[in-house]
Design an enzyme around this catalytic site. Sequence first.
Site, PDB file in Angstrom:
ATOM      1  N   HIS A 126      21.620 -33.883  69.265  1.00 47.68           N
ATOM      2  CA  HIS A 126      21.271 -35.345  69.605  1.00 47.68           C
ATOM      3  C   HIS A 126      20.835 -35.913  71.666  1.00 47.68           C
ATOM      4  O   HIS A 126      19.556 -35.252  71.285  1.00 47.68           O
ATOM      5  CB  HIS A 126      22.606 -35.866  70.778  1.00 47.68           C
ATOM      6  CG  HIS A 126      23.175 -34.512  71.682  1.00 47.68           C
ATOM      7  ND1 HIS A 126      22.002 -34.906  73.339  1.00 47.68           N
ATOM      8  CD2 HIS A 126      23.508 -33.409  72.242  1.00 47.68           C
ATOM      9  CE1 HIS A 126      22.791 -34.393  73.985  1.00 47.68           C
ATOM     10  NE2 HIS A 126      23.412 -33.087  73.476  1.00 47.68           N
ATOM     11  N   ASP A 127      19.981 -36.831  70.550  1.00 45.94           N
ATOM     12  CA  ASP A 127      18.817 -37.900  71.268  1.00 45.94           C
ATOM     13  C   ASP A 127      17.738 -37.355  71.295  1.00 45.94           C
ATOM     14  O   ASP A 127      16.479 -38.107  71.731  1.00 45.94           O
ATOM     15  CB  ASP A 127      19.622 -37.747  72.801  1.00 45.94           C
ATOM     16  CG  ASP A 127      20.882 -38.390  72.866  1.00 45.94           C
ATOM     17  OD1 ASP A 127      21.061 -39.672  72.345  1.00 45.94           O
ATOM     18  OD2 ASP A 127      22.052 -37.993  73.344  1.00 45.94           O
ATOM     19  N   GLY A 144      19.358 -30.826  72.859  1.00 39.81           N
ATOM     20  CA  GLY A 144      19.629 -32.710  73.528  1.00 39.81           C
ATOM     21  C   GLY A 144      18.067 -32.954  73.642  1.00 39.81           C
ATOM     22  O   GLY A 144      17.745 -32.068  74.815  1.00 39.81           O
TER      23      GLY A 144
END
Length: 264
Positions: A126-127, A144
């Site tokens: 994520h991200d 992440g």
Amino acid sequence: MAVAAPAEIHPTAHVEPGATIGEGCRIGPFCLIGAAVTLGPGVEVKSHAVVTGDTTIGEGTAIFPFATIGEVPQDLKFRGEKTALVIGARNRIREHVTINLGTEGGGGVTRIGDDCLLMAGSHVAHDCQIGNRVILVNNAALAGHCVLEDEVIVGGLSGVHQFVRIGRGAMIGAVTMVTADVIPHGLVQGPRGALDGLNLVGLKRRGAARGEIAALRDLLDALSRGAFRETARARAKAGSDGALVREVLDFILGPSDRSFLTPR
């Protein structure tokens, strides 16, 4: 569901209402395409792949069997908030690759640029923010919030710690743990990754002049003998030795408080 003709969708594929399928897309057997997915022109999703979430995929990207793209993050703080995944054009996403949506705390968007190659089994958490022409070799994993600038290569079975930045043109060797930022054009090797010089092969392939490479070597030598940020600040104040040196100095002095991988 909006399908631009001509597009080929295998009868066994499941495309949820609301998905947008661009012109010339091909969706193979037993694929799942989620309701919030947008596939650009010429995207190919091969058999048994899953594309879900609020995911946008750019023109000419190919997704290979058993890849899972746009699933929820592996983050216990995620509470189902609306987040997204944006993938650029002409990427090659190979078998069993996993790419997750963003999180609210990380900006909300996982982003991948153009012309990247994500080899089998690699993972983008994520991200993450990934530039253009990046290569993740088999089973490389990004935690992440990582930032990979253009033309980075991460070797097979390597892992990158969360929030790490890797500068343009850097090379991470195979089976390497990267726990701190990597300067542009750096070469990192070893089980506990350390800066092991410059990615000379990559620099030469991109046409870097001999003088620019010599200036980078001089900078790396200076950095190895002092604190990274203090040395970089002094060199920047004294004036640059060319575009590549300025690039490295700007990266070191950029908006991050993380430490850097240093020479052995």
